[in-house]
Motif scaffolding. Structure first.
Motif, mmCIF file in Angstrom:
data_model
loop_
_atom_site.group_PDB
_atom_site.id
_atom_site.type_symbol
_atom_site.label_atom_id
_atom_site.label_comp_id
_atom_site.label_asym_id
_atom_site.label_seq_id
_atom_site.Cartn_x
_atom_site.Cartn_y
_atom_site.Cartn_z
ATOM 1 N N ILE A 137 0.827 -1.202 0.000
ATOM 2 C CA ILE A 137 0.000 0.000 0.000
ATOM 3 C C ILE A 137 0.863 1.254 0.000
ATOM 4 O O ILE A 137 0.570 2.235 -0.703
ATOM 5 C CB ILE A 137 -0.948 -0.010 1.219
ATOM 6 C CG1 ILE A 137 -1.968 -1.140 1.097
ATOM 7 C CG2 ILE A 137 -1.667 1.331 1.358
ATOM 8 C CD1 ILE A 137 -2.831 -1.341 2.323
ATOM 9 N N GLU A 138 1.936 1.241 0.759
ATOM 10 C CA GLU A 138 2.818 2.404 0.812
ATOM 11 C C GLU A 138 3.471 2.664 -0.538
ATOM 12 O O GLU A 138 3.710 3.820 -0.907
ATOM 13 C CB GLU A 138 3.861 2.201 1.902
ATOM 14 C CG GLU A 138 3.263 2.337 3.310
ATOM 15 C CD GLU A 138 4.187 1.858 4.407
ATOM 16 O OE1 GLU A 138 5.202 1.197 4.086
ATOM 17 O OE2 GLU A 138 3.903 2.139 5.597
ATOM 18 N N GLN A 139 3.742 1.614 -1.299
ATOM 19 C CA GLN A 139 4.288 1.796 -2.645
ATOM 20 C C GLN A 139 3.241 2.369 -3.597
ATOM 21 O O GLN A 139 3.540 3.235 -4.421
ATOM 22 C CB GLN A 139 4.800 0.468 -3.197
ATOM 23 C CG GLN A 139 6.091 -0.029 -2.589
ATOM 24 C CD GLN A 139 6.623 -1.265 -3.295
ATOM 25 O OE1 GLN A 139 6.171 -1.634 -4.379
ATOM 26 N NE2 GLN A 139 7.583 -1.917 -2.668
ATOM 27 N N VAL A 140 2.003 1.876 -3.482
ATOM 28 C CA VAL A 140 0.927 2.306 -4.370
ATOM 29 C C VAL A 140 0.491 3.731 -4.047
ATOM 30 O O VAL A 140 0.175 4.519 -4.938
ATOM 31 C CB VAL A 140 -0.267 1.335 -4.258
ATOM 32 C CG1 VAL A 140 -1.479 1.865 -5.011
ATOM 33 C CG2 VAL A 140 0.119 -0.043 -4.753
ATOM 34 N N GLY A 141 0.469 4.045 -2.757
ATOM 35 C CA GLY A 141 0.024 5.355 -2.299
ATOM 36 C C GLY A 141 -1.200 5.245 -1.427
ATOM 37 O O GLY A 141 -2.299 4.958 -1.912
ATOM 38 N N ALA A 142 -1.025 5.431 -0.157
ATOM 39 C CA ALA A 142 -2.116 5.302 0.818
ATOM 40 C C ALA A 142 -2.951 6.576 0.865
ATOM 41 O O ALA A 142 -2.469 7.656 0.523
ATOM 42 C CB ALA A 142 -1.521 5.003 2.200
ATOM 43 N N PRO A 143 -4.210 6.445 1.309
ATOM 44 C CA PRO A 143 -4.904 5.218 1.692
ATOM 45 C C PRO A 143 -5.581 4.561 0.498
ATOM 46 O O PRO A 143 -5.778 5.200 -0.541
ATOM 47 C CB PRO A 143 -5.933 5.711 2.708
ATOM 48 C CG PRO A 143 -6.299 7.077 2.188
ATOM 49 C CD PRO A 143 -5.028 7.652 1.620
ATOM 50 N N VAL A 144 -5.935 3.275 0.645
ATOM 51 C CA VAL A 144 -6.575 2.525 -0.427
ATOM 52 C C VAL A 144 -7.821 1.826 0.102
ATOM 53 O O VAL A 144 -8.017 1.686 1.303
ATOM 54 C CB VAL A 144 -5.616 1.472 -1.032
ATOM 55 C CG1 VAL A 144 -4.318 2.118 -1.495
ATOM 56 C CG2 VAL A 144 -5.323 0.340 -0.033
ATOM 57 N N THR A 145 -8.661 1.385 -0.824
ATOM 58 C CA THR A 145 -9.759 0.485 -0.492
ATOM 59 C C THR A 145 -9.202 -0.932 -0.482
ATOM 60 O O THR A 145 -8.463 -1.316 -1.387
ATOM 61 C CB THR A 145 -10.900 0.602 -1.508
ATOM 62 O OG1 THR A 145 -11.373 1.954 -1.534
ATOM 63 C CG2 THR A 145 -12.047 -0.318 -1.162
ATOM 64 N N VAL A 146 -9.543 -1.715 0.534
ATOM 65 C CA VAL A 146 -9.052 -3.086 0.663
ATOM 66 C C VAL A 146 -10.228 -4.046 0.627
ATOM 67 O O VAL A 146 -11.232 -3.845 1.323
ATOM 68 C CB VAL A 146 -8.255 -3.279 1.969
ATOM 69 C CG1 VAL A 146 -7.770 -4.730 2.088
ATOM 70 C CG2 VAL A 146 -7.068 -2.325 2.019
ATOM 71 N N LEU A 147 -10.102 -5.091 -0.203
ATOM 72 C CA LEU A 147 -11.098 -6.150 -0.327
ATOM 73 C C LEU A 147 -10.449 -7.473 0.063
ATOM 74 O O LEU A 147 -9.402 -7.838 -0.489
ATOM 75 C CB LEU A 147 -11.609 -6.217 -1.770
ATOM 76 C CG LEU A 147 -12.365 -7.476 -2.211
ATOM 77 C CD1 LEU A 147 -13.612 -7.693 -1.370
ATOM 78 C CD2 LEU A 147 -12.716 -7.377 -3.698
ATOM 79 N N GLY A 148 -11.039 -8.204 1.004
ATOM 80 C CA GLY A 148 -10.491 -9.485 1.420
ATOM 81 C C GLY A 148 -11.543 -10.575 1.429
ATOM 82 O O GLY A 148 -12.701 -10.338 1.761
ATOM 83 N N HIS A 149 -11.108 -11.782 1.060
ATOM 84 C CA HIS A 149 -11.969 -12.969 1.091
ATOM 85 C C HIS A 149 -11.271 -14.060 1.881
ATOM 86 O O HIS A 149 -10.062 -14.240 1.776
ATOM 87 C CB HIS A 149 -12.235 -13.462 -0.335
ATOM 88 C CG HIS A 149 -12.911 -14.807 -0.400
ATOM 89 N ND1 HIS A 149 -12.249 -15.959 -0.770
ATOM 90 C CD2 HIS A 149 -14.193 -15.170 -0.131
ATOM 91 C CE1 HIS A 149 -13.092 -16.981 -0.729
ATOM 92 N NE2 HIS A 149 -14.273 -16.527 -0.357
ATOM 93 N N ASP A 150 -12.036 -14.804 2.703
ATOM 94 C CA ASP A 150 -11.478 -15.936 3.431
ATOM 95 C C ASP A 150 -10.271 -15.465 4.250
ATOM 96 O O ASP A 150 -10.377 -14.506 5.006
ATOM 97 C CB ASP A 150 -11.140 -17.054 2.426
ATOM 98 C CG ASP A 150 -10.737 -18.356 3.067
ATOM 99 O OD1 ASP A 150 -11.622 -19.081 3.548
ATOM 100 O OD2 ASP A 150 -9.516 -18.657 3.094
ATOM 101 N N TRP A 151 -9.107 -16.123 4.132
ATOM 102 C CA TRP A 151 -7.933 -15.677 4.879
ATOM 103 C C TRP A 151 -7.501 -14.264 4.474
ATOM 104 O O TRP A 151 -6.915 -13.530 5.280
ATOM 105 C CB TRP A 151 -6.773 -16.652 4.667
ATOM 106 C CG TRP A 151 -6.681 -17.693 5.736
ATOM 107 C CD1 TRP A 151 -6.949 -19.019 5.612
ATOM 108 C CD2 TRP A 151 -6.290 -17.492 7.102
ATOM 109 N NE1 TRP A 151 -6.753 -19.663 6.819
ATOM 110 C CE2 TRP A 151 -6.350 -18.751 7.744
ATOM 111 C CE3 TRP A 151 -5.902 -16.384 7.846
ATOM 112 C CZ2 TRP A 151 -6.029 -18.916 9.091
ATOM 113 C CZ3 TRP A 151 -5.596 -16.559 9.190
ATOM 114 C CH2 TRP A 151 -5.652 -17.812 9.799
ATOM 115 N N GLY A 152 -7.778 -13.883 3.235
ATOM 116 C CA GLY A 152 -7.477 -12.509 2.845
ATOM 117 C C GLY A 152 -8.242 -11.504 3.667
ATOM 118 O O GLY A 152 -7.787 -10.377 3.886
ATOM 119 N N ALA A 153 -9.429 -11.914 4.171
ATOM 120 C CA ALA A 153 -10.199 -11.043 5.056
ATOM 121 C C ALA A 153 -9.464 -10.805 6.364
ATOM 122 O O ALA A 153 -9.550 -9.718 6.942
ATOM 123 C CB ALA A 153 -11.573 -11.649 5.322
#
Length: 292
Positions: free
Chosen positions: A85-101
């Motif tokens: 995220i710090e490379q992309v540029g914060a802040p971001v929207t985060v989507l997680g599924h299963d363990w990604g959640a």
């Protein structure tokens, strides 16, 4: 879709990306036993609105896969994605599924400055999940597979006969069958990479959460730091109600930890809703994003 390798905290991580890089970033975090390509059904429906970024997380696919359970504690998994995220540029929207959640919740709870909005698709917050797994009831029964996956020899057991047990778990253990022959072959190829399957299972082994035996509530369940488990940003929970692994009671009381919560149910969907109904999941995300 395009691919690249990013250096995160000194280690290589494989990324898939959709959408123009000038669009708002959406970090998409897969679960077990998938990898970044898990989002190939959903991302094209979002790529006109978001720069979708789907890494193979630590231990998965073509990313860094260190040996040792100690390398898969949540703080280290969160650190990987915080670096991205710090490379992309914060802040971001985060989507997680299963363990990604779990990683998505970890980012929102412990690195809130990096997360503008949180989206969870059939994933669970640690407190209500542990609460239900400790009761010895329906969720404890549904979660017995976790103890199987934590066993020292589980990688060999799952890999036998060309990953027959893992394919059975994937196809039927958590929902309905949606995999095509080409898709399952692509998964087998990733699972067969040296050390990958054991690394994937280390996510389960490193977790402090405990599963009660059916009918036997835990006498001393883990005590979680509730004050540190708050989600302050806008939070969308998208749920497939036919999920066999995560039952609806695992989300009861989530508003106590995420006061800015919106719930959307996708009728007829199960744990794999992002594969089964990508258009409906995408529309839920876009409608909510317009309001937040």
């Amino acid at each position: 879709m395009r691919t690249r390798t990013a250096n995160l905290n000194g280690q290589p991580f494989f990324l898939r990306e959709w959408g123009d890089e000038t669009l708002p970033p959406l970090l998409m975090l897969h679960g077990f036993p998938e990898y970044g390509s898990a989002w190939s059904d959903l991302a094209p429906h979002l790529s006109d609105h978001f720069h979708c970024i789907a890494p193979d997380q630590r231990g998965y696919g073509q990313s860094w896969a260190p040996e040792g359970t100690e390398n898969y504690v949540l703080s280290q998994l969160v650190s990987d994605m915080a670096a991205l995220i710090e490379q992309v540029g914060a802040p971001v929207t985060v989507l997680g599924h299963d363990w990604g959640a779990s990683v998505a919740y970890g980012l929102a709870m412990f690195r809130p400055e990096l997360v503008s909005r949180l989206i969870i698709a059939n994933g669970v917050h640690p407190y209500p999940f542990q609460r239900e797994m400790a009761k010895g009831g329906a969720q404890s029964q549904a979660s017995q597979y976790i103890n199987q996956l934590r066993a020292p020899n589980s990688a060999d057991w799952l890999a036998a006969d060309n990953f027959a047990k893992l394919e059975q778990f994937f196809r039927h253990g958590m929902g309905t069958d949606w995999l095509t022959p080409d898709q399952i072959q692509a998964y087998r190829t990733k699972w067969a990479r040296p050390g990958r399957l054991d690394a994937m299972l280390n996510w389960y082994r490193a977790s402090p959460l405990q599963v009660a035996d059916p009918g036997k509530p835990l006498a001393d369940p883990p005590q979680l730091p509730t004050e540190r488990l708050r989600v302050a940003c806008p939070h969308l929970l998208i749920w497939g109600p036919e999920d066999k692994a995560l039952l609806p009671e695992t989300t009861e009381g989530l508003e106590d930890f995420a006061p800015n919560l919106t719930r959307v149910t996708i009728p007829g969907a199960d744990h794999w809703l992002h594969h089964q109904h990508p258009e409906k999941v995408a529309q839920a995300i876009l409608d909510w994003a317009d309001k937040t």
